[in-house]
Design a protein around this motif. Sequence first.
Motif, PDB file in Angstrom:
ATOM      1  N   LEU A   1       0.994   1.480   7.672  1.00 16.24           N
ATOM      2  CA  LEU A   1       0.351   2.410   6.735  1.00 16.24           C
ATOM      3  C   LEU A   1       1.205   3.657   6.537  1.00 16.24           C
ATOM      4  CD1 LEU A   1      -3.405   2.197   7.807  1.00 16.24           C
ATOM      5  CD2 LEU A   1      -2.339   1.221   5.753  1.00 16.24           C
TER       6      LEU A   1
ATOM      7  N   ARG B   1       0.053  -0.770   1.837  1.00 17.74           N
ATOM      8  CA  ARG B   1      -1.344  -0.598   1.422  1.00 17.74           C
ATOM      9  C   ARG B   1      -1.988  -1.979   1.338  1.00 17.74           C
ATOM     10  NH1 ARG B   1      -0.828   3.424   3.427  1.00 17.74           N
ATOM     11  NH2 ARG B   1      -0.285   5.362   2.480  1.00 17.74           N
TER      12      ARG B   1
ATOM     13  N   SER C   1      -4.654  -4.954   0.452  1.00 17.47           N
ATOM     14  CA  SER C   1      -5.387  -5.226  -0.785  1.00 17.47           C
ATOM     15  C   SER C   1      -6.888  -5.089  -0.584  1.00 17.47           C
ATOM     16  CB  SER C   1      -5.054  -6.629  -1.299  1.00 17.47           C
ATOM     17  OG  SER C   1      -5.389  -7.586  -0.323  1.00 17.47           O
TER      18      SER C   1
ATOM     19  N   ASP D   1      -9.854  -1.135   4.505  1.00 17.32           N
ATOM     20  CA  ASP D   1      -9.180  -0.789   5.752  1.00 17.32           C
ATOM     21  C   ASP D   1     -10.060  -1.267   6.913  1.00 17.32           C
ATOM     22  OD1 ASP D   1      -8.112   0.423   8.014  1.00 17.32           O
ATOM     23  OD2 ASP D   1      -7.686   2.302   6.992  1.00 17.32           O
TER      24      ASP D   1
END
Length: 131
Positions: free
Chosen positions: A117, A122, A124, A127
Amino acid sequence: MGTPDPLTGHEARLAADRRRAAMLLRLRRQSETDGRECLPMLIDACCKDPAMLSLHVWAVDQAIFGTGRIRAGRHIETAAAWCGHRLGSPWTVDMGWLLDGRTGGSRLAAWTYAIALDNGFRPSGPDPYHS
């Protein structure tokens, strides 16, 4: 059973220090050619040589990923927080803590995710460490 020889203990510690330093150098060099092999190589070394479990995670982060010390500490703190741990200091965390089998790999996964991160990855989906 006699008293342990202090010189023998000192020599063993120095030998372990040399092996750990050589591993950090090996990780740095490997990261410059094929970084994908660094973590498997390190984990294998930790399984074969218990002295490797004393490597500081921040130093491993620097060797493999080229991060600065402050960012490396932040990665450790983030991983610990995601796993529900409070650390006194990220600078004392070693590979033994990171690879502790009782965690089922969660610390290692959180640490590598924190690094990813921080380096712009990032996901998809949502988180997994934030609800």
